[in-house]
Each structure stands twice: as C-alpha cells, then as structure tokens.
Design an enzyme around this catalytic site. Structure first.
Site, short mmCIF file in Angstrom:
data_model
loop_
_atom_site.label_atom_id
_atom_site.label_comp_id
_atom_site.label_asym_id
_atom_site.label_seq_id
_atom_site.Cartn_x
_atom_site.Cartn_y
_atom_site.Cartn_z
CB THR A 119 -0.91 -0.01 1.24
OG1 THR A 119 -1.62 -1.24 1.25
CG2 THR A 119 -1.87 1.17 1.22
N GLY A 253 -7.56 -1.51 14.94
CA GLY A 253 -6.10 -1.57 15.03
C GLY A 253 -5.59 -2.29 13.80
CB CYS A 256 -3.73 -2.38 6.79
SG CYS A 256 -2.69 -3.60 5.98
CE LYS A 259 1.11 -0.33 6.40
NZ LYS A 259 0.68 0.15 5.08
CE LYS A 316 -8.50 -9.64 11.10
NZ LYS A 316 -9.11 -9.30 9.82
C1 UDX Z 1 2.97 -4.96 4.01
C2 UDX Z 1 2.66 -3.51 4.15
O1 UDX Z 1 2.83 -3.20 5.48
C3 UDX Z 1 1.32 -3.18 3.67
O2 UDX Z 1 1.13 -1.79 3.61
C4 UDX Z 1 1.18 -3.58 2.32
O3 UDX Z 1 -0.10 -3.36 1.92
C5 UDX Z 1 1.60 -4.97 2.15
O4 UDX Z 1 2.81 -5.35 2.72
P1 UDX Z 1 2.67 -6.96 5.57
O5 UDX Z 1 2.87 -8.03 4.60
O6 UDX Z 1 1.76 -7.20 6.70
O7 UDX Z 1 2.16 -5.63 4.86
O8 UDX Z 1 4.11 -6.46 6.11
P2 UDX Z 1 5.17 -7.25 6.88
O9 UDX Z 1 4.53 -8.41 7.56
O10 UDX Z 1 5.95 -6.26 7.64
O11 UDX Z 1 6.12 -7.90 5.73
C6 UDX Z 1 6.98 -7.18 4.98
C7 UDX Z 1 8.16 -8.13 4.66
O12 UDX Z 1 9.02 -7.46 3.76
C8 UDX Z 1 8.99 -8.48 5.90
O13 UDX Z 1 9.13 -9.88 6.00
C9 UDX Z 1 10.34 -7.82 5.65
O14 UDX Z 1 11.44 -8.56 6.12
C10 UDX Z 1 10.35 -7.77 4.12
N1 UDX Z 1 11.24 -6.74 3.58
C11 UDX Z 1 11.26 -5.51 4.12
C12 UDX Z 1 12.06 -7.08 2.47
O15 UDX Z 1 12.05 -8.21 2.02
N2 UDX Z 1 12.86 -6.11 1.94
C13 UDX Z 1 12.93 -4.87 2.49
O16 UDX Z 1 13.69 -4.05 1.98
C14 UDX Z 1 12.11 -4.55 3.61
C1 UDX Z 2 -7.90 -4.52 6.72
C2 UDX Z 2 -8.87 -4.48 5.54
O1 UDX Z 2 -10.06 -5.14 5.91
C3 UDX Z 2 -8.25 -5.17 4.34
O2 UDX Z 2 -9.10 -5.03 3.21
C4 UDX Z 2 -6.92 -4.50 4.01
O3 UDX Z 2 -6.33 -5.09 2.93
C5 UDX Z 2 -6.03 -4.54 5.20
O4 UDX Z 2 -6.63 -3.96 6.31
P1 UDX Z 2 -7.25 -6.24 8.59
O5 UDX Z 2 -6.43 -5.13 9.14
O6 UDX Z 2 -6.68 -7.58 8.52
O7 UDX Z 2 -7.75 -5.84 7.11
O8 UDX Z 2 -8.52 -6.34 9.54
P2 UDX Z 2 -10.08 -5.96 9.52
O9 UDX Z 2 -10.87 -7.20 9.58
O10 UDX Z 2 -10.38 -4.99 8.48
O11 UDX Z 2 -10.18 -5.25 10.96
C6 UDX Z 2 -9.43 -4.11 11.19
C7 UDX Z 2 -9.77 -3.59 12.58
O12 UDX Z 2 -11.10 -3.05 12.58
C8 UDX Z 2 -9.71 -4.64 13.68
O13 UDX Z 2 -9.11 -4.08 14.82
C9 UDX Z 2 -11.19 -4.94 13.94
O14 UDX Z 2 -11.41 -5.34 15.28
C10 UDX Z 2 -11.84 -3.58 13.67
N1 UDX Z 2 -13.25 -3.65 13.26
C11 UDX Z 2 -13.57 -4.25 12.07
C12 UDX Z 2 -14.23 -3.06 14.08
O15 UDX Z 2 -13.94 -2.52 15.14
N2 UDX Z 2 -15.55 -3.11 13.66
C13 UDX Z 2 -15.91 -3.69 12.47
O16 UDX Z 2 -17.13 -3.69 12.17
C14 UDX Z 2 -14.90 -4.28 11.66
#
Ligand code: UDX
Ligand code: UDX
Length: 443
Positions: A119, A253, A256, A259, A316
C-alpha cells in the site's frame, strides 16, 4: 502459467505467493530477513494465518523461498513488491523498502512487469516509473495491483476477491497482470495507476469511517438508552449501506488501517488539503480505545490497586498480529492509573509490547481474583465467559464487553455487572457466592 518473483515474505507477500502457486504459477519469494526465510525453507510459517500452511504445503513444488533477489527476479515475468510501507514520524508512508527492492533488482531481459501490491501513497507509481527509466530499465513494465486481504481470512480474500484492481501506464502490462488472475472469478477494475493507488487508500479509509461512525453512534446510544446492536441491524439492512463494518467496539487496530489512515491524511495535507473527516475518524478511534477506562472507574472507582484482566490481545481474532492492537493502548492506560493488569490471548505473544502486563495461560487464570474482565478481542472462547466458575473466582464480577459479543441479559442473570459498547449497562449486584472452604465466609 507464469514465473512470479515476490519481494517481501510478510502477510501480504506470503499469502499472495502461496495463492499464485495455488493457481498454478511458479513462485519465488524473496525476503531480506534470514530469520524470515530460513524457517520458511524448513516448512515453518512465521505467523498464524488460517489455511496458509495447507496452501503452502500443497504447492511446495511451485514455491521457493530465498534471500537472493536474482533467484526471485531471474526469468520472472512479474516482480511483485510486497514489502512493508510503515509510517514515518510525520505520518507519511516510508517507501525506503520499496526503493531497496529496485536497488536489489539484477540485470533483467525481456519485459518483466514490476507490480506494486504494497500500500503506497498516490503518485508512487509515477516515481517508480521514473526511477526505473533513470536506471535504464525502461524495458521493465509497471502496474499497481493493491491487496484487500484481511488477516484471518486472507486466503479466502485472495481466492474470492470482491474485485481485482489493476492500474498500469501501458495497457499491455495491465493485460498481462489481468491474465495472471484469469482463473479467479471477480470483476476487474482497470484504471490509471494513480486511481488504483487511491482505490486502496480510499477503501481502507471508508471502512475505518464506518467503524468510527458506529462507535460514535454507540457512545450516543449509551446516553439516550438505545442499543447499538439493534441500531446497526436496522441501519445495515438498507441496501445502500449494508451490514459490514458496523460492529461497535473499542476501536480498530492492525497493520494496515492506522498507518493507511495517517498516510492518506498526510498525502492530502502534502497536497494542500485538510482531510477533516479522516482526521475525525482517527481521533474518534484513539478516544474509543480509552473509553473502557471510564467504564471501569464507573463501577470500581479509583483503579489504583484494582486487578483488571484483558481478554484477547491481538488486534482482532484469528490472527496473532499485535500491530497497533487496541490492547496495547488500553493496557498502558490502566497501568498509568495504577491498576494491576493481566492479559490473555490464545495465540498472540505480545512480549515487550505489553511490558508490565502479567500474561496468563488461560482465561480462568487471568480472571482469578480480578476486579474486572475486559473483552478486548472477540475470540470465540470468550463467548462462554459469563459462567458461575468465572464469577466465583473473580474478586468483583464485572465484565466490560469491548466487542459486544455477550448477551447482556444472560450476563446479568449469571450475576455479573455488565458494560457493553453502546448498550444498556447493569450495576454490580449482591450475588450469593459459595462459601470459600478456608474462611467459611463468602469473600
Ligand atoms: C505490508 C505492508 O505493510 C502493507 O502496507 C502492504 O499493503 C503490504 O505489505 P505486511 O505483509 O503485513 O504488509 O508487512 P510485513 O509483515 O511487515 O512484511 C513485509 C516483509 O518485507 C517483511 O518480512 C520484511 O522482512 C520484508 N522486507 C522488508 C524485504 O524483504 N525487503 C525490504 O527491503 C524490507
Ligand atoms: C484490513 C482491511 O479489511 C483489508 O481489506 C486491508 O487489505 C487490510 O486492512 P485487517 O487489518 O486484517 O484488514 O482487519 P479488519 O478485519 O479490516 O479489521 C481491522 C480492525 O477493525 C480490527 O481491529 C477490527 O477489530 C476492527 N473492526 C472491524 C471493528 O472494530 N468493527 C468492524 O465492524 C470491523
């Protein structure tokens, strides 16, 4: 079938890679972190995500994990960027990891397409395109293909998406990314790169707006004697609104939402616009996490010396992810009020994130001699919380249902005081308790 190189073996990278392998493609996932790649090479997953282990196991012959960018990029037709884009101190998205992927790209022949799944702020695609051209990599295509994966249902979300969004500078590059998903049944949204980037940010921001909206409705319900669950049901039946993301609670929380909200707000202000609605959504969410404290004080008075059990710590259910979990803010508020805090979660291991919180192995352990039990994450196990055993082991049978998972009447009948979110609360009542063997008196 294609060869796909994935950069970043995090939630998004691993789920994306495993699912592309499930669709029959050959996938090489590269990460910079040895501690991430080595366990994967041994068949161990670095985090808990339902179904992921089976999909990885089922497609082992099409999945490779490596530290070597050349192994991932060599002969690849698609180079998926799935690295983290965390917030900087200013709230902007930190793109340094995206740039390091470009730095790590080896010499490449043909016309592989670099596909952004991380993202990123609107305009990133333009910057990446010019950076590629500046490095003489005009022959590398570019497309934006944002993810909409929710943790806990990520495999299903990838395999059965509501839509697949593809933004490309060259339509041919977009066509190739579209072909990659041809076995998935979903509407394809083809657009320019900037709009594809904004679709992702706007979608998340709107989901957060629904949550903060229903949380504010809940706060008003408490003052006027309405029940937010009833309200959400009535509102959600409107076909123009729908029932999703109308669950009131103690705030959102995760890795995603927080941030992405600050990245979009910052993007707007960098472009000269004050995004008032989103600013309010963020502020409401921060306040909502803290409202539990007032609910506890209402029943217990000063919290100094009181023992509070926080049940559910992950942001969650069905994940062990603690990133931006509301439990972290709530715990530090309670500790600041002088309360003794215990925490329980079936899978999350908070470690340093919950410094000062005593982590319990079971719910029963967490609530023993506690003055309150707070449901922070709606794990299924907690639906049976209001039992006589739990009531009799607590010092004060008070339940704060931060996710409205319990039936207030049943909780009351079981002899607990009840506080929900946007629901009628019930005071502490004098409830006969079994004699404790040692003192012969009910404590
Ligand atoms: C990430 C982003 O946070 C989110 O905004 C985006 O939409 C999708 O990717 P997530 O997969 O949850 O989400 O992130 P994270 O679990 O932190 O994984 C990122 C991975 O990239 C880590 O394993 C990290 O070691 C790796 N990384 C980071 C690389 O391989 N190269 C780098 O330079 C930095
Ligand atoms: C979210 C988006 O749903 C997903 O499309 C995107 O790609 C990444 O971010 P995720 O963060 O895994 O996914 O969780 P999500 O199920 O969306 O919940 C996010 C937070 O919102 C959690 O803390 C959840 O408890 C809260 N939530 C969700 C509420 O408080 N009320 C709701 O009705 C739904």
């Amino acid at each position: 079938m294609s060869k796909i190189g994935i950069f970043g073996a995090g939630w998004v990278g691993l789920v994306t890679g495993a699912c592309f392998a499930e669709l029959g493609h050959t996938v090489v996932i590269r990460d910079v972190a040895t501690e991430r790649i080595e366990p994967l090479q041994q068949g161990d997953l670095p985090f808990y995500e339902p179904e992921l282990a089976d999909v990885v196991e089922r497609n082992r012959h099409r999945l490779t994990f490596t530290l070597d960018p050349a192994e991932a990029a060599g002969d690849a037709e698609f180079l998926y960027v799935c690295v983290g884009t965390p917030s900087t101190y200013s709230g902007d998205a930190n793109l340094s990891y995206v740039w390091s992927v470009l730095d790590d790209l080896p010499e490449l022949d043909g016309r592989p397409v670099l596909v952004m799944k991380s993202t990123v702020p609107v305009g990133t695609g333009e910057k990446v395109r010019s950076a590629l051209d500046a490095r003489g990599l005009e022959h590398i295509g570019y497309a934006s293909n944002p993810e909409f994966l929710s943790e806990g249902t990520a495999i299903r979300d990838f395999m059965h998406p509501d839509r697949i969004v593809i933004g490309a500078f060259e339509p041919a590059d977009g066509d190739r990314v579209e072909e990659l998903h041809e076995s998935l049944e979903a509407p394809i949204v083809r657009s320019d790169v900037g709009s594809a980037e904004m679709i992702k940010l706007a979608a998340n921001a709107f989901l957060m707006t629904r949550i903060s909206f229903i949380n504010e409705i809940a706060n008003v319900c408490e003052l006027v004697g309405a029940d937010v669950q009833e309200v959400a049901r009535g509102v959600g039946l409107d076909h123009r609104l729908g029932p999703h993301f109308l669950r009131a609670g103690i705030g959102y929380g995760g890795s995603c939402f927080p941030k992405d909200a600050s990245a979009l707000k910052q993007l707007a202000s960098n472009s000269g616009y004050h995004f008032q609605l989103l600013s309010a959504v963020i502020e409401v969410n921060e306040l909502q996490k803290r409202r539990v404290v007032a609910k506890l004080v209402k029943h217990l008075g000063k919290l100094r010396g009181k023992r509070v059990a926080l049940l559910g710590l992950a942001f969650k259910p069905n994940t062990d992810d603690m990133r931006e979990a509301p439990s972290i803010v709530l715990a530090s508020r309670l500790l600041a009020e002088g309360a003794e805090v215990r925490g329980w979660d079936p899978v999350a291991e908070p470690g340093e994130l919950l410094k000062g919180v005593e982590i319990s192995g079971t719910v029963a352990e967490a609530v023993k001699d506690a003055d309150a039990a707070v449901i922070v994450t709606e794990w299924d196990e907690l639906r049976a919380l209001a039992s006589p055993e739990i009531r009799n082991s607590m010092r004060t049978p008070l339940i704060v249902d931060g996710r409205n998972v319990l039936d207030p009447n049943a909780v009351r009948k079981a002899g607990f005081a009840y506080e929900g979110i946007g629901r009628a609360s019930s005071p502490l009542v004098d409830f006969p308790r079994p004699q404790s063997p040692s003192t012969g008196s009910s404590e």
